[in-house]
Design a protein around this motif. Sequence first.
Motif, PDB file in Angstrom:
ATOM      1  N   THR A  16      35.363  38.295  44.309  1.00 52.95           N
ATOM      2  CA  THR A  16      35.647  39.636  44.799  1.00 52.95           C
ATOM      3  C   THR A  16      37.101  39.990  44.471  1.00 52.95           C
ATOM      4  OG1 THR A  16      36.432  38.907  46.954  1.00 52.95           O
ATOM      5  CG2 THR A  16      34.032  39.302  46.718  1.00 52.95           C
ATOM      6  N   GLU A  74      39.310  40.825  46.607  1.00 48.69           N
ATOM      7  CA  GLU A  74      40.141  40.163  47.611  1.00 48.69           C
ATOM      8  C   GLU A  74      40.412  38.708  47.222  1.00 48.69           C
ATOM      9  OE1 GLU A  74      37.310  41.947  48.393  1.00 48.69           O
ATOM     10  OE2 GLU A  74      38.477  43.737  48.889  1.00 48.69           O
ATOM     11  N   GLU A  75      39.383  38.020  46.718  1.00 48.87           N
ATOM     12  CA  GLU A  75      39.559  36.639  46.263  1.00 48.87           C
ATOM     13  C   GLU A  75      40.518  36.575  45.077  1.00 48.87           C
ATOM     14  OE1 GLU A  75      35.259  34.622  47.382  1.00 48.87           O
ATOM     15  OE2 GLU A  75      35.404  35.890  45.592  1.00 48.87           O
ATOM     16  N   GLY A  80      42.936  38.625  44.499  1.00 49.94           N
ATOM     17  CA  GLY A  80      44.268  38.835  45.064  1.00 49.94           C
ATOM     18  C   GLY A  80      44.836  37.553  45.668  1.00 49.94           C
ATOM     19  N   ARG A  81      43.999  36.783  46.338  1.00 46.61           N
ATOM     20  CA  ARG A  81      44.455  35.510  46.904  1.00 46.61           C
ATOM     21  C   ARG A  81      44.825  34.508  45.808  1.00 46.61           C
ATOM     22  NH1 ARG A  81      40.441  36.753  50.711  1.00 46.61           N
ATOM     23  NH2 ARG A  81      38.893  35.389  49.755  1.00 46.61           N
ATOM     24  N   ASP A 104      48.146  35.514  44.517  1.00 46.40           N
ATOM     25  CA  ASP A 104      49.148  35.094  45.505  1.00 46.40           C
ATOM     26  C   ASP A 104      49.473  33.608  45.353  1.00 46.40           C
ATOM     27  OD1 ASP A 104      49.457  37.584  46.708  1.00 46.40           O
ATOM     28  OD2 ASP A 104      47.904  37.190  48.218  1.00 46.40           O
ATOM     29  N   TYR A 161      44.119  44.914  39.221  1.00 50.40           N
ATOM     30  CA  TYR A 161      45.459  44.670  39.738  1.00 50.40           C
ATOM     31  C   TYR A 161      46.458  44.776  38.593  1.00 50.40           C
ATOM     32  CZ  TYR A 161      43.993  42.743  44.247  1.00 50.40           C
ATOM     33  OH  TYR A 161      43.482  42.567  45.503  1.00 50.40           O
TER      34      TYR A 161
END
Length: 92
Positions: free
Chosen positions: A2, A4-5, A7-8, A11, A25
């Motif tokens: 996903t 969100e994953e 993005g992690r 990070d 992104y």
Amino acid sequence: MTLEELGRELDALGWSHRLHDPRTYRCDHPSPEGDLHVFVRLTDEWLVASVVPFLQTRGENSFELVRWLLRQNRDLYQARFATDEDGDVVLS
């Protein structure tokens, strides 16, 4: 994966990122030559990263450069060089 994953994961790599569009992104990563701009797009089947620009030429691309890029496109696996609307070289 996903968004969100993704993005992690960015990070965890220490890459700063911000949402560019609903599936992409924009990452700005420092390098000795200046910031590296990487757009990371999540599609249904692929994760596509594009370095924009990979080489800033402002459209002044010599025959030798274009020939080298074409040879690299032949030899690279799942990566390609192109030019953007400004004539700069992009790697995707």
